[in-house]
Write a protein that holds these residues in place. Structure first.
Motif, PDB file in Angstrom:
ATOM      1  N   UNK A 270      30.180  40.919  37.673  1.00 56.14           N
ATOM      2  CA  UNK A 270      31.162  41.959  37.498  1.00 56.14           C
ATOM      3  C   UNK A 270      32.299  41.646  36.686  1.00 56.14           C
ATOM      4  N   UNK A 271      32.803  42.518  35.885  1.00 53.36           N
ATOM      5  CA  UNK A 271      34.224  42.305  35.438  1.00 53.36           C
ATOM      6  C   UNK A 271      35.169  42.540  36.218  1.00 53.36           C
ATOM      7  N   UNK A 272      36.426  41.856  36.237  1.00 58.86           N
ATOM      8  CA  UNK A 272      37.322  42.294  37.260  1.00 58.86           C
ATOM      9  C   UNK A 272      38.717  42.673  36.398  1.00 58.86           C
ATOM     10  N   UNK A 273      39.469  43.134  37.246  1.00 58.04           N
ATOM     11  CA  UNK A 273      40.817  43.813  36.601  1.00 58.04           C
ATOM     12  C   UNK A 273      41.643  43.672  37.763  1.00 58.04           C
ATOM     13  N   UNK A 274      43.152  43.167  37.485  1.00 58.71           N
ATOM     14  CA  UNK A 274      44.069  43.033  38.160  1.00 58.71           C
ATOM     15  C   UNK A 274      45.150  42.333  37.600  1.00 58.71           C
ATOM     16  N   UNK A 275      46.184  41.856  38.179  1.00 57.89           N
ATOM     17  CA  UNK A 275      47.474  41.343  37.835  1.00 57.89           C
ATOM     18  C   UNK A 275      47.174  39.858  37.733  1.00 57.89           C
ATOM     19  N   UNK A 276      47.834  39.100  36.666  1.00 59.17           N
ATOM     20  CA  UNK A 276      47.557  37.689  36.623  1.00 59.17           C
ATOM     21  C   UNK A 276      48.403  37.022  37.699  1.00 59.17           C
ATOM     22  N   UNK A 277      47.709  36.002  38.106  1.00 57.65           N
ATOM     23  CA  UNK A 277      48.355  35.273  39.202  1.00 57.65           C
ATOM     24  C   UNK A 277      48.504  33.757  38.802  1.00 57.65           C
ATOM     25  N   UNK A 278      49.318  32.927  39.674  1.00 61.89           N
ATOM     26  CA  UNK A 278      49.482  31.637  39.502  1.00 61.89           C
ATOM     27  C   UNK A 278      48.567  30.942  40.566  1.00 61.89           C
TER      28      UNK A 278
END
Length: 458
Positions: A270-278
């Motif tokens: 799957x491709x994922x979508x979301x906010x960048x995290x550290x």
């Protein structure tokens, strides 16, 4: 002499780890995890019987006149009356819930005022609903660990029976030793190997030219890497209706944990979508982005609905891209319910592939309470649980009907997922976990109350 003994000790451990990683990498199972889970079920059943026996004996000591049958009945009643996060204790009627609505055109304000005869008794329904919400809140209970009907030998649950009898104490001590001294170090080592292997493999694949060969290789590499990572939590995953597995478009699923991604990626890409995290999540995000197309936003960009929708449309319009995995709830819910789906992913158009995920809480609580535990604390809890057992149902693809709003389509998909997973279908927004109710919801209830007063006065 000590060095020789240590070498002898680590040789079989190293061989076992190598074999485990190899089996996980080729996505094969020899039945060890399922046998382990079945053995745990026997232990739990034995513990349940022992706890009921000890409770009956304690009841008999406290009240000698109570016969054995009555003592057993008391224990059974205590179990049957215990409320869980998945079932409601109060049967509500005439409760005003926030109904998702499309923005309505503004109506001209009338200069005439309607005369309303107000009686205090007309407020009693609202007072009753408010008291019921205080006694049993439908929202906040969905962000707490799911309660169990019987104890699973973990002290992090709502039951604490580890010292009720010497038999249960012995089992609990032995299980504690197995989980913390043997399983946890092995799982940490497997997780470290899996993350390193994922980083190296995705970096290598990232240098290849885009094309069918790279896509096939990425599918195999990610399946192999996530198979290794699933061993770090002793995951036992059962996939149902694999004919409905997504191949393109948008895949939506209910959200319990970050492990949801791992569970689905073990079976498909799957491709994922979301906010960048550290931190740990950031390492995984950067590794995945090297090999396949994903959509990561900065914190400010994620709030721009038009930008998100545009990026989604671009991704879905390319038939070579893998299906994009979205969790429309936007936050983790405690494995008992499905809460409001955001309409953004249902406005893009095209096919929607619903997926229902349900974890078995007897072996470990997969829910991530992000307000209480950090990611590393959550991983620590996962690696010290007995196992992570779950079922995944691939549901038939769904399409937006003619004249159907995005909100109605989202609710229809949510209802199908909740029904298949045996989850409670709730209308509440999961973001109530972090913020106050929207002003629009209060206004809807005020308007509804005013309409009731008008209808009663006419």
């Amino acid at each position: 002499m000590i060095d020789v003994l240590l070498d002898i000790f680590w040789i079989p451990i190293g061989g076992f780890l190598s074999f485990l990683i190899f089996i996980s990498a080729i996505n094969k199972s020899i039945g060890v995890r399922k046998a382990y889970v079945n053995f745990l079920l026997r232990i739990f059943e034995y513990g349940r019987v022992s706890i009921e026996t000890a409770s009956k004996e304690n009841q008999h000591v406290q009240n000698p006149k109570t016969d054995d049958k009555q003592g057993v009945q008391l224990v059974d009643d205590a179990d049957s009356k215990e409320g869980t996060n998945g079932a409601t204790l109060i049967t509500r009627d005439a409760v005003l819930l926030p109904q998702a609505q499309e923005p309505a055109p503004e109506k001209p304000v009338s200069s005439t005022k309607d005369e309303i005869n107000f009686d205090f008794e007309k407020c009693l329904d609202y007072v009753k609903s408010g008291v019921e919400a205080i006694i049993e809140d439908d929202v906040t209970s969905r962000f707490e660990a799911e309660e169990l009907k019987s104890w699973n030998m973990l002290t992090r649950t709502n039951r604490h029976y580890e010292f009720i009898s010497w038999k249960i104490t012995s089992i609990w001590v032995f299980g504690f030793f197995i989980r913390y001294v043997i399983l946890m170090p092995l799982r940490v080592l497997v997780c470290f190997v899996g993350v390193v292997w994922l980083t190296v493999c995705t970096a290598a694949v990232g240098y290849l030219k885009d094309g069918p060969f790279k896509r096939d290789l990425v599918h195999k590499v990610l399946g192999m890497c996530f198979g290794v990572l699933s061993s770090a939590i002793s995951a036992v995953i059962t996939y149902h209706n694999e004919d409905n597995r997504p191949s393109s478009g948008i895949c939506v699923a209910n959200h319990t944990s970050p492990i949801d991604v791992l569970v689905l990626m073990c079976d498909s890409t799957y491709s994922l979508i979301g906010q960048r995290h550290g931190g740990f999540l950031g390492v995984l995000q950067r590794a995945l982005a090297r090999a396949s197309p994903h959509i990561w936003f900065e914190r400010g960009e994620a709030k721009d609905r038009h930008l998100v929708a545009e990026r989604l449309k671009q991704h879905v319009s390319d038939p070579n891209n893998p299906p994009i995995l979205i969790f429309p709830e936007g936050t983790c819910i405690n494995n008992t319910s499905v809460m409001q789906f955001k309409k953004g992913s249902f406005e893009v158009g095209g096919v929607i592939y619903p997926v229902a995920i349900k974890y078995d809480p007897r072996f470990g609580d997969a829910f991530w309470n992000s307000a209480k535990y950090s990611m590393m604390q959550y991983l620590y809890m996962m690696m010290t649980s007995w196992a992570i057992v779950c079922d995944v149902w691939y549901l038939p693809p769904m399409y937006r009907q003619e004249g159907e709003s995005a909100i109605d389509f989202a609710n229809r998909v949510k209802s199908v997922i909740a029904k298949q997973g045996g989850l409670i279908d709730l209308v509440w927004d999961g973001q109530l976990k972090r913020m106050k109710p929207k002003k629009e919801w209060r206004e809807i209830q005020q308007v509804e109350f005013a309409n009731r007063l008008k209808s009663d006065s006419t």
